[in-house]
Design a protein around this motif. Structure first.
Motif, PDB file in Angstrom:
ATOM      1  N   UNK A  52      32.392  44.865  41.401  1.00 18.54           N
ATOM      2  CA  UNK A  52      33.329  44.859  42.530  1.00 18.54           C
ATOM      3  C   UNK A  52      33.357  43.495  43.216  1.00 18.54           C
ATOM      4  N   UNK A  53      32.198  42.904  43.389  1.00 18.40           N
ATOM      5  CA  UNK A  53      32.146  41.574  44.019  1.00 18.40           C
ATOM      6  C   UNK A  53      32.862  40.548  43.156  1.00 18.40           C
ATOM      7  N   UNK A  54      32.602  40.563  41.863  1.00 21.76           N
ATOM      8  CA  UNK A  54      33.258  39.616  40.963  1.00 21.76           C
ATOM      9  C   UNK A  54      34.771  39.832  40.965  1.00 21.76           C
ATOM     10  N   UNK A  55      35.201  41.083  40.909  1.00 20.45           N
ATOM     11  CA  UNK A  55      36.627  41.369  40.919  1.00 20.45           C
ATOM     12  C   UNK A  55      37.310  40.925  42.199  1.00 20.45           C
ATOM     13  N   UNK A  56      36.639  41.156  43.331  1.00 20.57           N
ATOM     14  CA  UNK A  56      37.206  40.744  44.620  1.00 20.57           C
ATOM     15  C   UNK A  56      37.270  39.228  44.738  1.00 20.57           C
ATOM     16  N   UNK A  57      36.256  38.552  44.225  1.00 22.45           N
ATOM     17  CA  UNK A  57      36.191  37.098  44.348  1.00 22.45           C
ATOM     18  C   UNK A  57      37.209  36.395  43.441  1.00 22.45           C
TER      19      UNK A  57
END
Length: 234
Positions: free
Chosen positions: A26-31
């Motif tokens: 989720x963090x990678x996708x959001x970033x």
């Protein structure tokens, strides 16, 4: 888009490993946006023989199990590793000497988050190993964190909940109430916060709805892992 490949030593338990995988992605996708996800290799272990070995004090078996897992991940291209378990960080120092890539320590990143928040005195909750043995307490204390432990009766109940319920993916209402009561009572001792020193405890303790600030080691560790993955990304 250059991301680093991360290795997860998981299955301790599968429930908390799933949390790591979701949070990192989720963090990678959001970033990065779009359809990006993290390059992750997972070696998910069977927790039953490991739990038995812990109960019998067979840490040689556990060391060999994690060493083999770490080497499989390195052979698969992992450039850094995460042990998805607080208790298994008892073996961190030994594994770090033997494995060819860095292993991100859950205690270091948790202490960093606590210092950033100005917290210096906290309750430590986890398995009986994490609460009673020095491997996690000393790591946090080396960063200037003073730790308060539950009394023996509460310590035993927290350990029971972890091994009999949470590692099976069970989050019982009565256990949520028990933890809420424990935290309320410990707040009266003057703690500034509580550290969820077990990767499954977030299943029954809401970090955003308690009498004291909660430092969830699973989330903190996963966030730090995601930052490592993204460090070279354009």
């Amino acid at each position: 888009m250059d991301m680093r490949k991360l290795g997860l030593i998981g299955g301790m338990s599968w429930a908390s490993t799933a949390i790591y995988y979701e949070k990192i992605n989720r963090i990678v996708g959001q970033r990065l946006g779009g359809r990006h996800s993290a390059p992750i290799v997972i070696d998910s272990l069977d927790f039953e023989p490991m739990a038995v070995a812990m109960g019998e004090g067979d840490w040689d078996f556990l060391t060999e199990t994690l060493r083999a897992s770490a080497n499989r991940l390195v052979d698969a291209g992992a450039e850094s590793l995460v042990i998805c378990s607080n208790t298994m960080h008892k073996l961190h120092a030994r594994l770090s000497e033997e494995i060819a890539v860095p292993i991100l320590h859950i205690g270091d990143v948790t202490a960093d988050a606590m210092q950033e928040a100005g917290v210096h005195k906290a309750a430590l909750l986890g398995t009986r190993f994490t609460m009673s043995e020095p491997f996690m307490r000393d790591r946090l204390r080396s960063h200037g964190i003073e730790l308060i432990l539950p009394d023996p009766e509460r310590m035993a109940e927290i350990d029971r909940i972890i091994f009999e319920e949470l590692v099976k993916g069970e989050a019982r209402v009565e256990s949520k109430r028990t933890m809420k009561t424990f935290l309320t009572n410990m707040e009266k001792t003057g703690i500034e916060a509580a550290v969820l020193g077990c990767t499954e405890l977030v299943m029954i303790v809401n970090p955003n709805s308690n009498v004291v600030p909660i430092f969830d080691t699973t989330t903190i560790h996963a966030e730090a892992a995601a930052e490592w993955v993204l460090a070279d990304a354009a």
